[in-house]
Design a protein around this motif. Sequence first.
Motif, PDB file in Angstrom:
ATOM      1  N   GLU A 167      35.837   7.419  -2.555  1.00  0.00           N
ATOM      2  CA  GLU A 167      34.383   7.031  -1.815  1.00  0.00           C
ATOM      3  C   GLU A 167      33.455   6.635  -3.145  1.00  0.00           C
ATOM      4  O   GLU A 167      32.504   5.902  -2.807  1.00  0.00           O
ATOM      5  N   GLN A 168      33.589   7.500  -4.293  1.00  0.00           N
ATOM      6  CA  GLN A 168      32.639   7.321  -5.105  1.00  0.00           C
ATOM      7  C   GLN A 168      32.792   6.065  -5.772  1.00  0.00           C
ATOM      8  O   GLN A 168      31.615   5.135  -6.118  1.00  0.00           O
ATOM      9  N   LEU A 169      33.809   5.578  -6.125  1.00  0.00           N
ATOM     10  CA  LEU A 169      34.258   4.203  -6.585  1.00  0.00           C
ATOM     11  C   LEU A 169      33.660   3.057  -5.576  1.00  0.00           C
ATOM     12  O   LEU A 169      33.255   2.024  -6.151  1.00  0.00           O
ATOM     13  N   GLY A 170      33.964   3.457  -4.293  1.00  0.00           N
ATOM     14  CA  GLY A 170      33.749   2.451  -3.308  1.00  0.00           C
ATOM     15  C   GLY A 170      32.303   2.142  -3.163  1.00  0.00           C
ATOM     16  O   GLY A 170      31.630   1.101  -2.896  1.00  0.00           O
TER      17      GLY A 170
ATOM     18  N   GLU B 157      27.881  -2.081  -4.648  1.00  0.00           N
ATOM     19  CA  GLU B 157      26.632  -2.497  -5.219  1.00  0.00           C
ATOM     20  C   GLU B 157      26.645  -3.616  -6.150  1.00  0.00           C
ATOM     21  O   GLU B 157      25.438  -4.269  -6.510  1.00  0.00           O
ATOM     22  N   ALA B 158      27.627  -4.013  -6.612  1.00  0.00           N
ATOM     23  CA  ALA B 158      27.999  -4.926  -7.536  1.00  0.00           C
ATOM     24  C   ALA B 158      27.711  -6.518  -6.997  1.00  0.00           C
ATOM     25  O   ALA B 158      27.863  -6.770  -6.016  1.00  0.00           O
TER      26      ALA B 158
ATOM     27  N   MET C 271      30.647  -9.667 -12.864  1.00  0.00           N
ATOM     28  CA  MET C 271      29.967  -8.905 -11.999  1.00  0.00           C
ATOM     29  C   MET C 271      28.858  -7.905 -12.574  1.00  0.00           C
ATOM     30  O   MET C 271      28.879  -7.711 -13.723  1.00  0.00           O
ATOM     31  N   ARG C 272      27.731  -7.865 -11.964  1.00  0.00           N
ATOM     32  CA  ARG C 272      26.642  -7.039 -12.298  1.00  0.00           C
ATOM     33  C   ARG C 272      26.196  -5.902 -11.757  1.00  0.00           C
ATOM     34  O   ARG C 272      26.290  -5.902 -10.300  1.00  0.00           O
TER      35      ARG C 272
ATOM     36  N   ALA D  27      24.249   2.544  -9.792  1.00  0.00           N
ATOM     37  CA  ALA D  27      25.750   2.378  -9.802  1.00  0.00           C
ATOM     38  C   ALA D  27      26.643   2.538 -10.942  1.00  0.00           C
ATOM     39  O   ALA D  27      27.596   3.270 -10.862  1.00  0.00           O
ATOM     40  N   TRP D  28      26.216   2.036 -12.128  1.00  0.00           N
ATOM     41  CA  TRP D  28      26.779   2.450 -13.294  1.00  0.00           C
ATOM     42  C   TRP D  28      26.811   4.024 -13.635  1.00  0.00           C
ATOM     43  O   TRP D  28      27.635   4.475 -14.015  1.00  0.00           O
TER      44      TRP D  28
END
Length: 226
Positions: A176-179, A184-185, A198-199, A204-205
Amino acid sequence: MALVTIRVLEGLERGQVFANLPTPVTIGREEDNDIQLNDDRVSRFHAKLQDDGGRVILTDLDSTNGTRVNGHAVQIKVLQPGDLLTIGRCVLLYGDPPGWQVAELDDQDETDANQTAYAAESEPLVTGDDIDFLSPPLGTLVDNEPLFPRGAPPIPDELRPLHRAQISDMLAYLHEQLGQALSEATEETGPANQPRTMRFSWEAWQRLVSLQATLASYLRRMADPN
């Protein structure tokens, strides 16, 4: 006198937390340092953190291999909570950005171990520019062989139903957290002959940094025979 917290995300001390250290704080390979890193690419006295008017300043002590902050080589830098310090092969997280917590596993039971490591907020965690994801991924060691050259390890057999449920919860949380962070990239447009980029936003970072800090705590706890 400022107090600093450093979390080791990569290196032999992975998962270790140096909490509320009074400045000045020295980092290096020798045991006389406040934070000792067992890595031959870390100089005996590699870097120093010191307070100046309530701000924490990182200074590289003319180390052999240099110091990086968020992927950039620095000699001296004002640190912000959430900055990633690369010293030798070690990756350190400076401070705890407001808005999230890392799961602390050393003194908690298994129920507490499943606590949320990132508290989602509507406001950004830290103000600042977006981060270009062309910088090396967290903890990347480009000159080392991969730890899992054949890919992801299999799920263990003969697990008790409780253990299956607990592992499933942990994996679902990580998924979930990775998704959320990856969603948001955005892709940067550029010449066709240039690598695709990709930014990530700073928020998100920081989700990814928080997630890696939690994983470091998980791994340290799992490796503890007690």
